[in-house]
Design a protein around this motif. Structure first.
Motif, PDB file in Angstrom:
ATOM      1  N   MET A 132       0.830  -1.182   0.136  1.00  0.00           N
ATOM      2  CA  MET A 132      -0.068   0.133   0.079  1.00  0.00           C
ATOM      3  C   MET A 132       0.800   1.283  -0.075  1.00  0.00           C
ATOM      4  O   MET A 132       0.387   2.360  -0.417  1.00  0.00           O
ATOM      5  N   ASP A 133       1.977   1.116   0.593  1.00  0.00           N
ATOM      6  CA  ASP A 133       3.003   2.529   0.932  1.00  0.00           C
ATOM      7  C   ASP A 133       3.735   2.294  -0.517  1.00  0.00           C
ATOM      8  O   ASP A 133       3.746   3.562  -1.125  1.00  0.00           O
ATOM      9  N   THR A 134       4.383   1.491  -0.935  1.00  0.00           N
ATOM     10  CA  THR A 134       5.456   1.508  -2.147  1.00  0.00           C
ATOM     11  C   THR A 134       4.671   1.442  -3.476  1.00  0.00           C
ATOM     12  O   THR A 134       5.308   2.142  -4.511  1.00  0.00           O
ATOM     13  N   GLN A 135       3.590   0.980  -3.514  1.00  0.00           N
ATOM     14  CA  GLN A 135       2.966   0.634  -4.932  1.00  0.00           C
ATOM     15  C   GLN A 135       1.585   1.392  -5.086  1.00  0.00           C
ATOM     16  O   GLN A 135       0.762   1.321  -6.246  1.00  0.00           O
ATOM     17  N   GLY A 136       1.026   1.893  -3.850  1.00  0.00           N
ATOM     18  CA  GLY A 136      -0.210   2.666  -3.935  1.00  0.00           C
ATOM     19  C   GLY A 136      -1.336   1.567  -4.075  1.00  0.00           C
ATOM     20  O   GLY A 136      -2.312   2.002  -4.387  1.00  0.00           O
ATOM     21  N   SER A 137      -1.270   0.420  -3.558  1.00  0.00           N
ATOM     22  CA  SER A 137      -2.427  -0.650  -3.752  1.00  0.00           C
ATOM     23  C   SER A 137      -3.199  -0.326  -2.740  1.00  0.00           C
ATOM     24  O   SER A 137      -2.880   0.453  -1.594  1.00  0.00           O
ATOM     25  N   GLY A 138      -4.320  -0.787  -2.912  1.00  0.00           N
ATOM     26  CA  GLY A 138      -5.654  -0.750  -1.832  1.00  0.00           C
ATOM     27  C   GLY A 138      -5.570  -2.118  -0.946  1.00  0.00           C
ATOM     28  O   GLY A 138      -4.855  -2.761  -1.550  1.00  0.00           O
ATOM     29  N   PHE A 139      -6.190  -1.936   0.191  1.00  0.00           N
ATOM     30  CA  PHE A 139      -6.018  -3.019   0.934  1.00  0.00           C
ATOM     31  C   PHE A 139      -6.399  -4.510   0.500  1.00  0.00           C
ATOM     32  O   PHE A 139      -5.350  -5.296   0.520  1.00  0.00           O
ATOM     33  N   GLU A 140      -7.542  -4.554  -0.199  1.00  0.00           N
ATOM     34  CA  GLU A 140      -7.818  -5.822  -0.865  1.00  0.00           C
ATOM     35  C   GLU A 140      -6.939  -6.145  -1.993  1.00  0.00           C
ATOM     36  O   GLU A 140      -6.740  -7.406  -2.121  1.00  0.00           O
ATOM     37  N   GLU A 141      -6.444  -5.293  -2.727  1.00  0.00           N
ATOM     38  CA  GLU A 141      -5.823  -5.595  -3.709  1.00  0.00           C
ATOM     39  C   GLU A 141      -4.269  -6.348  -3.368  1.00  0.00           C
ATOM     40  O   GLU A 141      -4.044  -7.189  -3.660  1.00  0.00           O
ATOM     41  N   ALA A 142      -3.716  -5.596  -2.114  1.00  0.00           N
ATOM     42  CA  ALA A 142      -2.498  -6.072  -1.613  1.00  0.00           C
ATOM     43  C   ALA A 142      -2.783  -7.411  -0.906  1.00  0.00           C
ATOM     44  O   ALA A 142      -2.061  -8.171  -0.746  1.00  0.00           O
ATOM     45  N   LEU A 143      -3.978  -7.558  -0.301  1.00  0.00           N
ATOM     46  CA  LEU A 143      -4.303  -9.032   0.400  1.00  0.00           C
ATOM     47  C   LEU A 143      -4.261  -9.960  -0.661  1.00  0.00           C
ATOM     48  O   LEU A 143      -3.795 -11.117  -0.545  1.00  0.00           O
ATOM     49  N   GLU A 144      -4.959  -9.927  -1.819  1.00  0.00           N
ATOM     50  CA  GLU A 144      -4.860 -10.684  -2.824  1.00  0.00           C
ATOM     51  C   GLU A 144      -3.458 -11.139  -3.296  1.00  0.00           C
ATOM     52  O   GLU A 144      -3.124 -12.259  -3.625  1.00  0.00           O
ATOM     53  N   GLU A 145      -2.677 -10.129  -3.495  1.00  0.00           N
ATOM     54  CA  GLU A 145      -1.260 -10.285  -3.801  1.00  0.00           C
ATOM     55  C   GLU A 145      -0.577 -11.143  -2.698  1.00  0.00           C
ATOM     56  O   GLU A 145       0.011 -12.286  -3.135  1.00  0.00           O
ATOM     57  N   ALA A 146      -0.852 -10.936  -1.537  1.00  0.00           N
ATOM     58  CA  ALA A 146      -0.238 -11.638  -0.252  1.00  0.00           C
ATOM     59  C   ALA A 146      -0.750 -13.117  -0.449  1.00  0.00           C
ATOM     60  O   ALA A 146       0.080 -14.195  -0.265  1.00  0.00           O
ATOM     61  N   GLN A 147      -2.019 -13.464  -0.784  1.00  0.00           N
ATOM     62  CA  GLN A 147      -2.555 -14.773  -1.026  1.00  0.00           C
ATOM     63  C   GLN A 147      -2.072 -15.433  -1.829  1.00  0.00           C
ATOM     64  O   GLN A 147      -1.802 -16.732  -1.806  1.00  0.00           O
TER      65      GLN A 147
END
Length: 438
Positions: free
Chosen positions: A174-189
């Motif tokens: 969210m900090d380095t790429q400007g991702s939203g929470f849901e988008e970053a969570l999906e990437e983590a999964q």
């Protein structure tokens, strides 16, 4: 004195999942080195699993696999039990049975230690056996042993840590790429950093259990997960992250345990887990991706930081084997290591009495007197304002206020008053600020 010569030490492993399979692998691959370090061969006597036919990341001889975990830990030839199944039950019953039957225990079970650690410590003390758990907090990072042993002659005043890799990965994106929470969570999964059900991580339960363990060790007092104030990161927005950037800060999910002076002059413990803004100059701000770090402050040693991979099969297994070597050495020498240290018996402060700082974003009517009214709300609750800035004009006007330190109860009451004001459309964000100088 060693009276057993080179008699092999028998190890029972409970669980053969992500961590357990790596423990079994390393015990096999490093058998020669482990024998040299311990002074005797270390042999797997059995591996308890739920299903004999489940797929595994490591080949385990069929003769070692069993579904009878209780029968395995109560065998008369078992010297050490490694518990990596997790959860409360049957792990607690199996650990107690192992100790009662003369085996020492190495565990990675943070949830059990945070909920009912004293029961396990007392059972180990009664049995004259070891209970080691380096792998329960921050994976491969050595933090339990430094707090239990290396800093035993010092007074720890604060422990501040990033102890959950999933949430750190999400907030970093969210900090380095400007991702939203849901988008970053999906990437983590997708990368295997987050479970299909990420609740334990993103809502702070995992970090709270670890915070309880760290606080217990640091302050020689019994602290359970129920004592930890917990907030997760699911409500952190891109706007929060941008506001942090504007302040020269970054948002992290922090586990914070510290000593506080009470009105009576006695010391009490405060323990909390929540997202917070910290300056980019702070050592924890540079912890990226799924890494963990724990920042310790003590009177004599000063500031110390422990950094590394906080999860994963191999890193966690590394910590398990480190404990196993120590426990095995103690077993051969007929001694035991450090047990529970809860002599200080400090009280745990409720969150309302904990002193902190707030960052508050407020959508307001853009008209004369609004700023004065907001300032009055802070003053009413004896909260001093450090900085205030206005963003936008007209219908999009927003005030961003950062407070000086006050009790959490004072700050919460201030926010509630703001929400009830006619000139305030919405309090859009409330986040604590940590690690900055007043």
């Amino acid at each position: 004195m060693n009276t057993e010569g080179d008699k092999p030490l028998k190890v029972a492993v409970l669980g053969c999942g992500v961590v357990g399979s790596q423990v079994v692998r390393l015990l096999g691959e490093q058998s020669g080195d482990l024998a040299a370090r311990v002074g005797a061969p270390v042999e797997i006597a059995g591996v308890a699993v739920r299903r004999l036919d489940a797929p595994r990341d490591v080949d385990v001889p069929a003769g070692l696999l069993t579904t009878d975990a209780l029968g395995l830990v109560t065998r008369g030839d078992i010297d050490v039990v490694v518990e990596v199944i997790g959860g409360i039950e049957p792990a607690r019953s199996l650990i107690l049975a192992a100790l009662e039957n003369g085996a020492s225990v190495v565990t990675a079970n943070k949830a059990l230690l945070a909920e009912d650690g004293p029961t396990l410590y007392e059972a180990a003390e009664k049995a004259g056996r070891d209970l080691y758990y380096e792998a329960a907090v921050a994976g491969a990072i050595p933090i339990v042993r430094p707090l239990r042993e290396s800093l035993a002659g010092d007074k720890v005043t604060r422990v501040l840590g990033i102890v959950n890799g999933t949430t750190n990965f999400i907030l970093d994106k969210m900090d380095t790429q400007g991702s939203g929470f849901e988008e970053a969570l999906e990437e983590a999964q997708a990368l295997g950093y987050a479970e299909a059900d990420p609740t334990a991580d993103v809502e702070g339960f995992d970090a709270a259990a670890k915070a309880a363990i760290l606080a217990s060790l640091a302050f020689h007092s019994r602290v359970t997960a129920a004592d930890v104030h917990r907030e997760g990161i699911s409500d952190v927005t891109s706007g929060d992250v941008r506001s942090a950037t504007d302040m020269g800060c970054v948002v992290k999910l922090l586990a914070i345990a510290e000593l506080n002076a009470t009105e009576s002059g006695e010391e009490a413990v405060s323990v909390r887990v929540h997202p917070a803004m910290i300056p980019r100059s702070h050592p924890l701000a540079s912890v990226r991706e799924a890494y963990n770090a724990v920042f310790v402050e003590s009177e004599a040693a000063g500031q110390l930081m422990f950094y590394g991979p906080g999860a994963g099969g191999a890193p966690t297994a590394s910590a398990v084997l480190g404990d196993l070597v120590s426990v095995a050495r103690n077993h051969r020498q007929g001694t035991r290591g450090v047990g529970e240290s809860a002599y200080a018996d400090r009280a745990v402060l409720p969150m309302g009495e904990t002193r902190t700082r707030y960052h508050v974003a407020i959508d307001v009517d853009d008209r004369a007197g609004v700023l004065a009214a907001v300032a009055t709300a802070f003053a009413t609750h004896d909260v001093s304002i450090q900085t205030v800035r206005q963003e936008g004009r007209g219908d999009d006007a927003q005030l961003v206020v950062v407070s000086h330190e006050a009790t959490d109860a004072q700050l919460s009451a201030t926010v509630e008053e703001l929400r009830g004001m006619d000139t305030v459309r919405e309090v859009t964000s409330v986040m604590r600020v940590e690690g900055t100088d007043e």
